[in-house]
Enzyme design. Structure first.
Site, PDB file in Angstrom:
ATOM      1  N   LYS A 268       0.854  -1.190   0.000  1.00  0.00           N
ATOM      2  CA  LYS A 268       0.000   0.000   0.000  1.00  0.00           C
ATOM      3  C   LYS A 268       0.887   1.237   0.000  1.00  0.00           C
ATOM      4  O   LYS A 268       1.716   1.407   0.893  1.00  0.00           O
ATOM      5  CB  LYS A 268      -0.911  -0.007   1.231  1.00  0.00           C
ATOM      6  CG  LYS A 268      -1.617   1.330   1.499  1.00  0.00           C
ATOM      7  CD  LYS A 268      -2.564   1.274   2.703  1.00  0.00           C
ATOM      8  CE  LYS A 268      -3.112   2.649   3.068  1.00  0.00           C
ATOM      9  NZ  LYS A 268      -4.011   2.630   4.247  1.00  0.00           N
ATOM     10  N   LYS A 280      -9.986  12.898   8.116  1.00  0.00           N
ATOM     11  CA  LYS A 280      -9.514  12.490   9.438  1.00  0.00           C
ATOM     12  C   LYS A 280      -9.461  13.700  10.364  1.00  0.00           C
ATOM     13  O   LYS A 280      -9.283  14.822   9.894  1.00  0.00           O
ATOM     14  CB  LYS A 280      -8.084  11.936   9.328  1.00  0.00           C
ATOM     15  CG  LYS A 280      -7.963  10.564   8.732  1.00  0.00           C
ATOM     16  CD  LYS A 280      -6.514  10.124   8.731  1.00  0.00           C
ATOM     17  CE  LYS A 280      -6.352   8.754   8.083  1.00  0.00           C
ATOM     18  NZ  LYS A 280      -7.022   7.678   8.823  1.00  0.00           N
ATOM     19  N   ASP A 291       1.782   6.413   5.454  1.00  0.00           N
ATOM     20  CA  ASP A 291       0.805   5.472   4.893  1.00  0.00           C
ATOM     21  C   ASP A 291       1.300   4.825   3.596  1.00  0.00           C
ATOM     22  O   ASP A 291       0.627   3.990   3.014  1.00  0.00           O
ATOM     23  CB  ASP A 291      -0.527   6.200   4.679  1.00  0.00           C
ATOM     24  CG  ASP A 291      -1.726   5.294   4.902  1.00  0.00           C
ATOM     25  OD1 ASP A 291      -1.576   4.276   5.610  1.00  0.00           O
ATOM     26  OD2 ASP A 291      -2.800   5.587   4.360  1.00  0.00           O
ATOM     27  N   GLU A 352      -9.165   3.715   2.143  1.00  0.00           N
ATOM     28  CA  GLU A 352      -8.669   3.798   0.767  1.00  0.00           C
ATOM     29  C   GLU A 352      -7.589   2.759   0.451  1.00  0.00           C
ATOM     30  O   GLU A 352      -7.377   2.432  -0.709  1.00  0.00           O
ATOM     31  CB  GLU A 352      -8.116   5.208   0.495  1.00  0.00           C
ATOM     32  CG  GLU A 352      -6.687   5.474   0.980  1.00  0.00           C
ATOM     33  CD  GLU A 352      -6.501   5.313   2.482  1.00  0.00           C
ATOM     34  OE1 GLU A 352      -7.481   5.510   3.208  1.00  0.00           O
ATOM     35  OE2 GLU A 352      -5.384   4.964   2.931  1.00  0.00           O
ATOM     36  N   ARG A 354      -7.401  -0.482   1.022  1.00  0.00           N
ATOM     37  CA  ARG A 354      -7.933  -1.692   0.403  1.00  0.00           C
ATOM     38  C   ARG A 354      -8.384  -1.411  -1.038  1.00  0.00           C
ATOM     39  O   ARG A 354      -8.360  -2.301  -1.882  1.00  0.00           O
ATOM     40  CB  ARG A 354      -9.064  -2.251   1.271  1.00  0.00           C
ATOM     41  CG  ARG A 354     -10.248  -1.361   1.421  1.00  0.00           C
ATOM     42  CD  ARG A 354     -11.133  -1.730   2.617  1.00  0.00           C
ATOM     43  NE  ARG A 354     -10.580  -1.245   3.881  1.00  0.00           N
ATOM     44  CZ  ARG A 354     -11.137  -1.424   5.071  1.00  0.00           C
ATOM     45  NH1 ARG A 354     -12.255  -2.128   5.173  1.00  0.00           N
ATOM     46  NH2 ARG A 354     -10.589  -0.959   6.167  1.00  0.00           N
TER      47      ARG A 354
END
Ligand code: BES
Ligand code: ZN
Ligand code: ZN
Length: 508
Positions: A268, A280, A291, A352, A354
């Site tokens: 990812k 968020k 991330d 997001e 996945r």
């Protein structure tokens, strides 16, 4: 950090600091341990005096610096805790504590007396590797944006001494190999630590191209135009709100064995996760630059695989996009059609990871028919709630793959814990209007509903999912509770683990 091996005993060599391990003294233990006799001689009796006055007790994290009488060089005694609870991970942490403790103290070179860290239950090779990890990773700092820095240790030598000199060739190979792996971890951390203005999806593609050039890997970058042609609706949806368009990056390492198996490693790569329209809260948004850690770990794993020439063929796939709210962003309620034709009902734009992985997993399974797929993703806050910041969650549909990863975890000290995937989780991700939905109304088992979602895109291929949300980075708070080799910021979790798996796992 440069790492060397030397046959001589560390006390006879000329490093700025000679480092020895000290086990914790038992309750009733009063006599001076024989293991410290050489250090005592080298310090002209100072070590024994310190022991007698209970300055040295061998407790974990205890650092005692003793100066040699001639003023040339120092001894560093590092506590290892009780013998009964000692393992290579303790040595890994101790080596990191040693190099950290010496930062800014005028020590450029250190020599580890390997024999003082070896016991009947911890073989010399595992300990030597652990010392290398600890020294290299413990001295890591992200310096790109610092204009000054106190000097740290630049060179570590693993000293064998008389007893271990017999094992020289094996230890030399192990130390060299582990140094290469640790260097890959450092390299990975440097990229994972970059802020989102710099590490855009295209910049990650640039890193992949440069890596490919250096190691002769085939690298293919799919830009937003190509992604549209390929119907990668997941990546396009998530990346749609950003001025930095998404990229899917594929790296191919051909394998060291003639007819080896193919392992796909998928990451990812959300360069920044604001949550998108489902935005968020501000509090910890800055850490969402991490991330992308799964995708950056894929880069590091490919670098390690190519450096060490591991047997399997390895296909790395990085699913990179920036998740921002804007007039072109995807919204709750949208439906994305992904590479393999499956559709996703988007209920929360913050789920997001996945969504981008759906394209990457669907693509790699269809195009390469790998024997195994391993994905790494900072996927869910639920993972952090369940397992904390040190341990990654493992979900696997293949017993051999799971066992191989758990064994690699034990060897490298990167903790993972297997979690179940049941029909309950699979039912929860079904959508009323599409094949799957990316978020669930029940606030339960968030790590596992995310895994159930991903499973849809892997089909029947042997698959392991590593949710590294907590372990990918340390924060100023969690840092205090982590081993000393996990410094502030990115940890590059998964690089040592998956590399070890690729090196070790036998497959028929
Ligand atoms: N990137 C986050 C997960 C995360 C959280 C990583 C904390 C590291 C630390 C992910 O994209 C996310 O926001 N997940 C949501 C999913 C939910 C909306 C279904 C989460 O876990 O809250
Ligand atoms: Zn998110
Ligand atoms: Zn995310």
């Amino acid at each position: 950090m440069k790492v060397l091996v030397d046959r001589r005993d560390g006390l006879t060599a000329a490093a700025d600091v000679s480092v020895s391990g000290v086990f914790e003294r038992g309750e009733k233990e009063t006599s001076f341990p024989r293991a410290l006799a050489d250090e005592d001689t080298a310090s002209a009796g100072v070590v024994r005096a310190a022991w007698d006055r209970k300055e040295i007790r061998g407790k974990r994290k205890e650092l005692t610096v003793v100066h040699r009488p001639n003023g040339k060089g120092r001894l560093l005694l590092i506590g290892l805790g009780p013998r009964g609870r000692y393992d290579a991970e303790v040595a890994r942490r101790a080596a990191a504590e040693a190099v950290k403790g010496l930062k800014g103290k005028g020590a450029r070179t250190v020599g580890f007396r390997l024999a003082t860290f070896v016991t009947d239950t911890t073989p010399s090779e595992a300990v030597a590797r652990a010392l290398v990890d600890g020294a290299v990773l413990g001295s890591y700092e992200f310096l790109r944006y610092k204009s000054s820095n106190d000097g740290g240790v630049e060179e570590s030598t693993i000293h064998l001494g008389d007893d271990l000199a017999r094992e020289e060739s094996g230890l030399r190979k192990a130390v060299q190999e582990e140094t290469s792996i640790a260097d890959c971890v450092v390299w990975t951390r440097d990229i994972a630590n970059l802020p989102a203005d710099t590490a855009t999806p295209e910049q990650l593609a640039e890193e992949a191209r440069a890596l490919g050039k250096e190691f002769g890997l085939k690298v293919t970058v799919f830009d937003e135009k190509k992604l549209a042609e390929m119907h990668c609706g997941g990546l396009l949806a998530v990346g749609g709100g950003s001025a930095h368009p998404p990229r899917m990056i594929v790296l191919e390492y051909g394998g060291g064995a003639r007819r080896g198996r193919t392992v796909a490693v998928v990451g990812k790569g959300i360069t920044f996760d604001s949550g998108g329209i489902s935005i968020k809260p501000a509090a910890s948004m800055a850490e969402m630059k991490f991330d992308k850690s799964g995708a950056v770990a894929v880069l590091g794993i490919l670098r390690a695989a190519a450096t060490l020439k591991v047997a399997p063929r390895v296909i790395g796939v990085m699913a990179c996009a920036e998740n921002l709210p804007s007039g072109t962003a995807y919204r709750p309620g949208d439906v994305a059609r992904t590479y393999n034709g499956k559709t996703i009902e988007v209920l929360n734009t913050d789920a997001e990871g996945r969504v981008v992985l759906s394209d990457a997993l669907g693509y790699v399974v269809a195009q390469y028919r790998p024997d195994e797929v391993i994905d790494l993703a900072t996927l869910t806050g639920a993972q952090v709630v369940a397992l904390g910041d040190d341990t990654a969650g493992l979900v696997a549909t293949d017993e051999k793959l799971a066992a191989g990863l758990l064994a690699a975890s034990k060897a490298t000290g990167e903790p993972i814990w297997r979690m179940p995937l049941t029909d309950f989780h699979r039912e929860l991700v079904k959508s009323d209007i599409a094949d799957v939905r990316n978020s669930v109304e029940l606030p339960v088992a968030g790590m596992l509903t995310a895994a159930a979602f991903l499973e849809t895109f892997v089909g029947g291929t042997a698959w392991a999912h590593l949710d590294i949300a907590g372990a990918a980075r340390t924060t100023s708070t969690t840092r205090r509770y982590q081993p000393a080799y996990q410094n502030a910021g990115a940890t590059a979790f998964g690089v040592r683990l998956v590399t070890r798996y690729l090196m070790d796992a036998p497959r028929s």
